[in-house]
Write an enzyme that holds these catalytic residues in place. Structure first.
Site, PDB file in Angstrom:
ATOM      1  N   GLU A 127       0.849  -1.181   0.000  1.00 42.31           N
ATOM      2  CA  GLU A 127       0.000   0.000   0.000  1.00 42.31           C
ATOM      3  C   GLU A 127       0.888   1.235   0.000  1.00 42.31           C
ATOM      4  O   GLU A 127       2.116   1.131   0.064  1.00 42.31           O
ATOM      5  CB  GLU A 127      -0.949  -0.005   1.211  1.00 42.31           C
ATOM      6  CG  GLU A 127      -2.022  -1.083   1.131  1.00 42.31           C
ATOM      7  CD  GLU A 127      -3.004  -1.029   2.268  1.00 42.31           C
ATOM      8  OE1 GLU A 127      -3.996  -1.777   2.208  1.00 42.31           O
ATOM      9  OE2 GLU A 127      -2.803  -0.255   3.228  1.00 42.31           O
ATOM     10  N   HIS A 248      -8.623  10.090   3.128  1.00 42.98           N
ATOM     11  CA  HIS A 248      -8.276   8.976   2.244  1.00 42.98           C
ATOM     12  C   HIS A 248      -8.429   9.431   0.804  1.00 42.98           C
ATOM     13  O   HIS A 248      -9.451  10.017   0.435  1.00 42.98           O
ATOM     14  CB  HIS A 248      -9.169   7.770   2.526  1.00 42.98           C
ATOM     15  CG  HIS A 248      -8.610   6.493   1.977  1.00 42.98           C
ATOM     16  ND1 HIS A 248      -8.565   6.220   0.626  1.00 42.98           N
ATOM     17  CD2 HIS A 248      -8.047   5.420   2.591  1.00 42.98           C
ATOM     18  CE1 HIS A 248      -8.010   5.030   0.435  1.00 42.98           C
ATOM     19  NE2 HIS A 248      -7.683   4.531   1.605  1.00 42.98           N
ATOM     20  N   ARG A 297      -0.390   8.783   1.752  1.00 41.41           N
ATOM     21  CA  ARG A 297      -1.749   9.242   1.492  1.00 41.41           C
ATOM     22  C   ARG A 297      -1.895  10.752   1.400  1.00 41.41           C
ATOM     23  O   ARG A 297      -2.699  11.251   0.607  1.00 41.41           O
ATOM     24  CB  ARG A 297      -2.681   8.705   2.589  1.00 41.41           C
ATOM     25  CG  ARG A 297      -2.934   7.226   2.446  1.00 41.41           C
ATOM     26  CD  ARG A 297      -3.846   6.716   3.537  1.00 41.41           C
ATOM     27  NE  ARG A 297      -4.073   5.283   3.341  1.00 41.41           N
ATOM     28  CZ  ARG A 297      -4.762   4.523   4.187  1.00 41.41           C
ATOM     29  NH1 ARG A 297      -5.264   5.060   5.283  1.00 41.41           N
ATOM     30  NH2 ARG A 297      -4.935   3.245   3.942  1.00 41.41           N
ATOM     31  N   HIS A 358     -10.903  10.407   6.830  1.00 41.53           N
ATOM     32  CA  HIS A 358     -10.715   8.970   7.028  1.00 41.53           C
ATOM     33  C   HIS A 358     -10.186   8.608   8.417  1.00 41.53           C
ATOM     34  O   HIS A 358     -10.716   7.703   9.067  1.00 41.53           O
ATOM     35  CB  HIS A 358      -9.755   8.447   5.963  1.00 41.53           C
ATOM     36  CG  HIS A 358      -9.502   6.970   6.017  1.00 41.53           C
ATOM     37  ND1 HIS A 358     -10.519   6.036   5.948  1.00 41.53           N
ATOM     38  CD2 HIS A 358      -8.342   6.262   6.128  1.00 41.53           C
ATOM     39  CE1 HIS A 358      -9.998   4.817   6.019  1.00 41.53           C
ATOM     40  NE2 HIS A 358      -8.689   4.924   6.138  1.00 41.53           N
ATOM     41  N   ARG A 393      -0.618   9.167   8.994  1.00 41.01           N
ATOM     42  CA  ARG A 393      -0.517   7.728   9.256  1.00 41.01           C
ATOM     43  C   ARG A 393      -0.099   6.949   8.009  1.00 41.01           C
ATOM     44  O   ARG A 393      -0.663   7.150   6.933  1.00 41.01           O
ATOM     45  CB  ARG A 393      -1.870   7.200   9.749  1.00 41.01           C
ATOM     46  CG  ARG A 393      -1.913   5.691   9.913  1.00 41.01           C
ATOM     47  CD  ARG A 393      -3.247   5.243  10.472  1.00 41.01           C
ATOM     48  NE  ARG A 393      -4.353   5.455   9.553  1.00 41.01           N
ATOM     49  CZ  ARG A 393      -4.791   4.556   8.677  1.00 41.01           C
ATOM     50  NH1 ARG A 393      -4.192   3.382   8.566  1.00 41.01           N
ATOM     51  NH2 ARG A 393      -5.821   4.819   7.907  1.00 41.01           N
TER      52      ARG A 393
END
Length: 557
Positions: A127, A248, A297, A358, A393
């Site tokens: 990811e 997100h 992200r 998110h 994060r």
């Protein structure tokens, strides 16, 4: 610090006692409860909806840990520190990545079944922000649901673990020394424990999840109204890094009027090779970062937002048509079904996506044992700020953080109990009665809070936008106070308590975001577009004063 503020609520009509009360039924809360029970402590789990209705079950991508051949905790640490944009607590990250693999294996022993290859090894994917395949997943894209299923089954098999569902936590109870001594809550329904009650306990653990409902569009469930952070602020606890709300990048776009919880399109879809494109089919992430669509992200969310602004578009597209039907059906069945339910077939057409709120990287400030600044009050999971996430994060670190730090809280509680450091606590009734009652906004305030926050404190922020947002939030608070003085207060009930919690955490978030005059991680200031390590490589600590003012103080460098 003694409790200074409490939600306006009726006096408790019932009381029960336990050793540890855990608020929240996601991976963090249930892991604490199961582990303290193994040591013989009594525990009560309080959850706002049903036991399996928290944020954990919505997690699609997986849980990150150095489980694969050639991967190491040190590499996981490096990726986490890069994503955190200079604000991670390295000791906390090292704790996470070194204890993480064993924690995952203990989760498997509890009953969680991860996807495995023909050789029996756990399948791993990539990811955003990860340089290696280290994301373990279950059911293709239903990892959270599987983890929740396993933990809920383990909890339900323990007849000594008491469960209270459909319960909104209200405020902390303390003893004369300011140590947590339990909490008040409201149980929705009928029976012996209907209405407002109290649980007396030797320690309180908050695992209440996030605050995504402070924005109009979010991936968070409807119950994520910041209750834990609001309770902690009213109890005098320090919270930190509230300005770092992760949006997100790829949330299914359902139209300009869509509100509330929106369907997530997991980062794992990009991890398997899907591309972000504009309406013309151009891959706009290529050349913007070495990892392109798999950049952290915050970088992807900003790039999408810029592209939307440049082209006057309301969304971009995620193109995974080259996967073919079989891969969509086997690897991403949940996302495929969700898209098709909204009239989009990812097998034959690109998916319209846009950023949405998110994950809260900040929260209640804790140490490496989950202890907050209020004695006897612990926090873990998204409601906590352990220092792991910094300003942004890293993908799939959230489930791991909830798991690792929940185990550490349980170990701390068991150790303290065996050392005689968790005696029964007598609630300081006089202090509770002397606390300032918080006026309750009308239920309609929730939608106005969300509108204000999405417009002025979302992905893009500026001094002007946040000043407008702060003014709107102040007006809502003044209206609540005015109704009290006019003897027309809002009724104490779930909708008004949630509105009060959202108003408090929104106000705290905006106060911190307005003060941080730089762009870092998922905090993007249009008027301060550069990162400023000289002035701002430090945390903002927010507290609620006795007079009801929110104060954000930069941590000393």
């Amino acid at each position: 610090m003694p409790v200074n503020h409490r939600l306006t609520a009726p006096a408790p009509g019932w009381t029960t006692t336990t050793d540890v009360v855990v608020v929240g039924s996601g991976v963090a809360g249930l892991t604490v409860a199961l582990n303290v029970r193994k040591a013989g402590l009594r525990a009560v789990v309080v959850t706002k909806a049903m036991l399996d209705d928290g944020s954990t079950r919505w997690a699609q991508g997986g849980i990150a840990a150095a489980l694969g051949e050639g991967d190491t905790p040190e590499q996981h640490l490096d990726d986490t520190l890069v994503a955190g944009a200079g604000l991670c607590d390295e000791d906390a990250v090292r704790t996470l990545v070194t204890e993480g693999p064993d924690s995952v294996h203990r989760l498997i022993a509890t009953g969680a079944a991860f996807d495995r290859g023909e050789d029996g090894e756990i399948l791993l994917t990539r990811e955003g922000g990860h340089h290696r395949r280290r994301i373990a997943h279950a059911g293709g894209d239903a990892t959270g649901a599987e983890i929740s299923r396993a933990l809920v089954a383990a909890v339900r098999s323990d007849p000594g673990l008491e469960l209270i569902e459909h319960a909104l936590v209200l405020d902390l109870l303390t003893d004369a020394d300011g140590h947590a001594a339990g909490l008040t809550l409201h149980v929705m329904g009928e029976g012996q424990r209907d209405g407002v009650g109290a649980i007396r306990a030797r320690a309180v653990v908050l695992a209440t999840g996030g605050m995504g409902q402070v924005f109009s569009a979010t991936t968070n469930p409807a119950v994520s109204t910041g209750d834990g952070v609001a309770l902690a602020l009213r109890a005098g606890a320090e919270v930190t890094d509230l300005e770092f709300v992760q949006f997100h990048p790829t949330v299914l776009w359902l139209g300009p009027e869509a509100q509330g919880q929106q369907p997530l399109v997991s980062e794992a879809v990009r991890g398997e090779g899907a591309h972000l494109v504009d309406a013309a089919g151009t891959r706009f992430m290529v050349g913007q970062h070495e990892l392109a669509e798999l950049a952290p992200r915050d970088i992807v969310a900003k790039a999408i937002t810029r592209q939307m602004q440049l082209q006057g578009a309301e969304h971009v597209y995620l193109d995974g048509r080259h996967f073919g039907a079989e891969m969509w059906e086997q690897r991403f069945p949940t996302i495929l079904a969700s898209c098709r339910a909204h009239g989009i077939d990812p097998v034959t057409e690109p998916i319209p996506v846009a950023p949405a709120a998110h994950y809260a990287s900040g929260g209640i400030r804790t140490d490496l044992h989950g202890r907050t600044t209020v004695p006897g009050l612990y926090a873990c999971g998204e409601v906590a700020c352990t220092g792991v996430h910094g300003a942004n994060r890293l993908a799939s670190n959230s489930l791991l953080e909830g798991l690792v730090f929940a185990e550490r809280i349980a170990a701390d509680l068991v150790g303290r109990h065996r050392a005689g450091e968790l005696p029964e606590r007598a609630v300081d009734v006089a202090a509770a009665r002397a606390a300032h009652p918080v006026p309750l906004p009308a239920p309609e305030a929730r939608a106005e809070i969300q509108r204000l926050m999405s417009r002025g404190a979302g992905v893009l922020r500026s001094a002007a936008s946040m000043a407008d947002t702060a003014a709107g939030l102040t007006l809502l608070a003044e209206q609540a106070y005015a109704h009290v003085s006019e003897e027309k207060p809002a009724d104490p009930r779930v909708e008004t308590w949630e509105a009060a919690n959202l108003l408090l955490v929104a106000t705290a978030l905006v106060a911190a975001a307005a003060q941080r005059a730089e762009t870092r991680g998922c905090h993007w200031r249009e008027d301060f577009p550069e990162r400023d390590d000289v002035s701002w490589r430090r945390h903002l600590i927010t507290t609620l004063t006795a007079s009801g003012d929110l104060v954000s103080t930069p941590e000393e460098q």
